[in-house]
Enzyme design. Structure first.
Site, PDB file in Angstrom:
ATOM      1  N   SER A  30       0.827  -1.209   0.000  1.00 47.69           N
ATOM      2  CA  SER A  30       0.000   0.000   0.000  1.00 47.69           C
ATOM      3  C   SER A  30       0.861   1.257   0.000  1.00 47.69           C
ATOM      4  CB  SER A  30      -0.921   0.000   1.226  1.00 47.69           C
ATOM      5  OG  SER A  30      -1.830  -1.070   1.181  1.00 47.69           O
ATOM      6  N   ARG A  34       1.574   4.256  -3.123  1.00 46.50           N
ATOM      7  CA  ARG A  34       1.336   5.677  -2.859  1.00 46.50           C
ATOM      8  C   ARG A  34       2.619   6.487  -2.975  1.00 46.50           C
ATOM      9  NH1 ARG A  34      -2.365   2.513  -0.727  1.00 46.50           N
ATOM     10  NH2 ARG A  34      -4.477   3.265  -0.234  1.00 46.50           N
ATOM     11  N   ARG A 130     -13.083  -7.705 -11.563  1.00 48.01           N
ATOM     12  CA  ARG A 130     -13.286  -7.025 -10.285  1.00 48.01           C
ATOM     13  C   ARG A 130     -14.078  -5.725 -10.478  1.00 48.01           C
ATOM     14  NH1 ARG A 130      -7.712  -6.984  -7.009  1.00 48.01           N
ATOM     15  NH2 ARG A 130      -9.130  -6.208  -5.398  1.00 48.01           N
ATOM     16  N   SER A 179     -13.648   1.236   2.644  1.00 42.53           N
ATOM     17  CA  SER A 179     -12.701   0.964   1.560  1.00 42.53           C
ATOM     18  C   SER A 179     -11.630   2.035   1.516  1.00 42.53           C
ATOM     19  CB  SER A 179     -13.416   0.904   0.202  1.00 42.53           C
ATOM     20  OG  SER A 179     -12.475   0.813  -0.853  1.00 42.53           O
ATOM     21  N   ASP A 331      -7.041  -8.132   4.076  1.00 44.15           N
ATOM     22  CA  ASP A 331      -6.228  -8.962   3.195  1.00 44.15           C
ATOM     23  C   ASP A 331      -5.641 -10.174   3.902  1.00 44.15           C
ATOM     24  OD1 ASP A 331      -6.582  -7.472   0.873  1.00 44.15           O
ATOM     25  OD2 ASP A 331      -4.938  -6.111   1.358  1.00 44.15           O
ATOM     26  N   ARG A 362     -12.718 -14.815  -2.150  1.00 43.16           N
ATOM     27  CA  ARG A 362     -11.833 -15.474  -1.194  1.00 43.16           C
ATOM     28  C   ARG A 362     -12.579 -16.299  -0.146  1.00 43.16           C
ATOM     29  NH1 ARG A 362      -7.231 -10.648  -0.593  1.00 43.16           N
ATOM     30  NH2 ARG A 362      -6.054 -11.321  -2.434  1.00 43.16           N
ATOM     31  N   ARG A 407      -2.769 -14.442  -2.466  1.00 39.74           N
ATOM     32  CA  ARG A 407      -2.931 -14.721  -1.041  1.00 39.74           C
ATOM     33  C   ARG A 407      -3.530 -16.110  -0.800  1.00 39.74           C
ATOM     34  NH1 ARG A 407      -1.112 -10.075   0.892  1.00 39.74           N
ATOM     35  NH2 ARG A 407      -1.778  -8.128  -0.086  1.00 39.74           N
TER      36      ARG A 407
END
Length: 451
Positions: A30, A34, A130, A179, A331, A362, A407
């Site tokens: 993350s 950024r 997605r 989110s 996650d 998931r 994952r």
């Protein structure tokens, strides 16, 4: 990564004894995304140490290069970003290929929304399924226009074309779902928008965007209210270049952490892991289950809290995981499902609707894989109930379809370390999106890889 471009790469892990040693995990994904994006909007040179060099972050770097930023990796492993300034993004000449990265896609849509350019986003089969509607809705209110591909269930998906508006319309937006990606997309659009852009989040999500925006010089305030956190960003920002040190990704650290907890006799140290409170939910839950996890040498690095994690094998007990903690560990739930399978008693996990629209569904994929490995579980609309095997080795003996989800693949590889019969992940290639050295790190700790 193009999953159709090469043969699948099956993977299973096993161990004949305890896991031991000291390891580091890749830089936080993350923060890496950024750092590249904001560095590309600052005027001058931003230096980044510890950047995650997984395929997702490299897709972000390629997109920012396509829009005018100069980005290079130095021989010492550091990265240098020479930005174009807020408002200075250029029209990309070709479609922006995001590979498997939903974070790249949603955040970049925010950046472009307030620039007078048009860009087309494409991705692999997983990303192309997605949903993008959650960011399209607020960015449309700011003036951007979109042409998306209709997907299953009425979803708006890739390929997708966005045309930004400059000047965009300042917005006050309450997040309908928790989110960090939607919050960040709106804030990034606000950088080049006159006036104040306001995001209200009823449930707090990871705050890397707020921390980093402030670090780059944006005028940003955060206030608590009965409605939730109110984040206000002053537009037409001028960002200053920064020196960024990226801590280890807690989502990646989750895999060796759970591996050490479930393999008898294990004792490991994971160095330099980010422990931002909005990301440390898994540590708190595993400790509540009886996990022996000690935070060592806590410190602040580049504005982010960091620690070394000392993890030892533990007898875990099933618990009911509070749903309000989901945003701080969303996650990490796939690997938590594995820990729950190795616990005594039942673990109940709810509030996880978000997991159904990740790289895969998931909840469903993990439930199917656990059942194939002999673990009793019950799939819920918003979560999973896992009946632990009492700490004994799991039956195993299955080949699990990871559904192109990094994952899922790593989670079942870890499960194989505590299984009576070998557990094989059908395709390990997606692991490279976030943790290119996962297998090598597990081998350093004492695991054996079978390919």
């Amino acid at each position: 990564m193009n999953p159709a471009s090469a043969a699948t790469q099956p993977l299973s892990l096993s161990t004949s004894g305890p896991l031991a040693g000291t390891v580091t995990v890749p830089g936080d994904k993350s923060i890496s995304h950024r750092a590249i994006m904001l560095g590309a909007l600052a005027v001058g040179e931003t230096r980044i140490t510890g950047l995650l060099e997984g395929e997702d972050v490299l897709a972000t770097a390629a997109a920012m290069r396509a829009m005018g930023a100069e980005i290079e990796r130095r021989n010492d492993g550091d990265w240098r970003v020479h930005g174009v300034g807020v408002g200075g993004l250029l029209q990309p000449r070709t479609a922006l290929d995001m590979g498997n990265s939903g974070t790249s896609t949603r955040l970049l849509l925010g950046l472009i929304a307030s620039h007078p350019i048009t860009a087309t986003f494409i991705g692999d089969a997983s990303l192309s399924g997605r949903p993008m509607g959650r960011v399209i809705t607020p960015l449309s209110l700011m003036g951007a226009s979109f042409t998306a591909t209709p997907g299953a269930g009425g979803r708006q998906t890739l390929p997708l074309t966005i045309t930004g508006l400059c000047p965009a319309v300042a917005l006050s937006y309450t997040l309908p779902v928790a989110s960090a990606q939607v919050k960040s997309a709106v804030l990034l659009a606000g950088l080049n928008t006159p006036g104040d852009t306001v995001v209200i989040e009823p449930v707090a999500t990871r705050d890397h965007s707020e921390r980093m925006l402030a670090g780059f010089g944006a005028k940003l305030t955060v206030a608590e209210s009965p409605q939730g956190r109110i984040i206000t960003l002053a537009g037409e920002a001028e960002l200053r270049p920064q020196d960024i040190i990226v801590p280890g990704d807690p989502s990646s650290a989750a895999f060796p952490m759970v591996a050490a907890l479930i393999v008898p006799g294990s004792d490991i140290l994971i160095r330099n892991v980010g422990i931002n409170p909005t990301r440390a939910g898994l540590i708190r839950v595993l400790q509540a289950m009886g996990g022996d996890i000690t935070l060592v040498n806590e410190r602040i690095v580049g504005g982010e809290p960091v620690a070394d994690l000392h993890v030892r094998h533990s007898a875990l007990t099933g618990i009911e995981v509070p749903p309000d903690g989901a945003p701080s560990m969303i996650d990490e739930y796939p690997i938590l499902f594995i820990a729950a399978a190795c616990a005594v008693g039942t673990t109940v996990m709810r509030g996880l609707e978000e997991l159904r629209v990740k790289e895969s569904d998931r909840i469903s994929v993990m439930a199917q894989g656990l059942a194939a490995c002999g673990v009793a579980c019950e799939e819920l609309p918003d979560g999973l109930i896992v009946h632990g095997q009492g700490g004994e080795p799991l039956p195993g003996g299955a080949t699990v379809a990871a559904q192109l989800d990094h994952r899922i693949a790593m989670s079942f590889a870890v499960l194989g370390l505590n299984a009576q019969a070998r557990v094989t992940v059908d395709d390990a290639r997606p692991i490279a999106t976030s943790f290119p050295d996962f297998v090598a790190m597990m081998q350093m700790l004492g695991a054996t890889a079978h390919r």
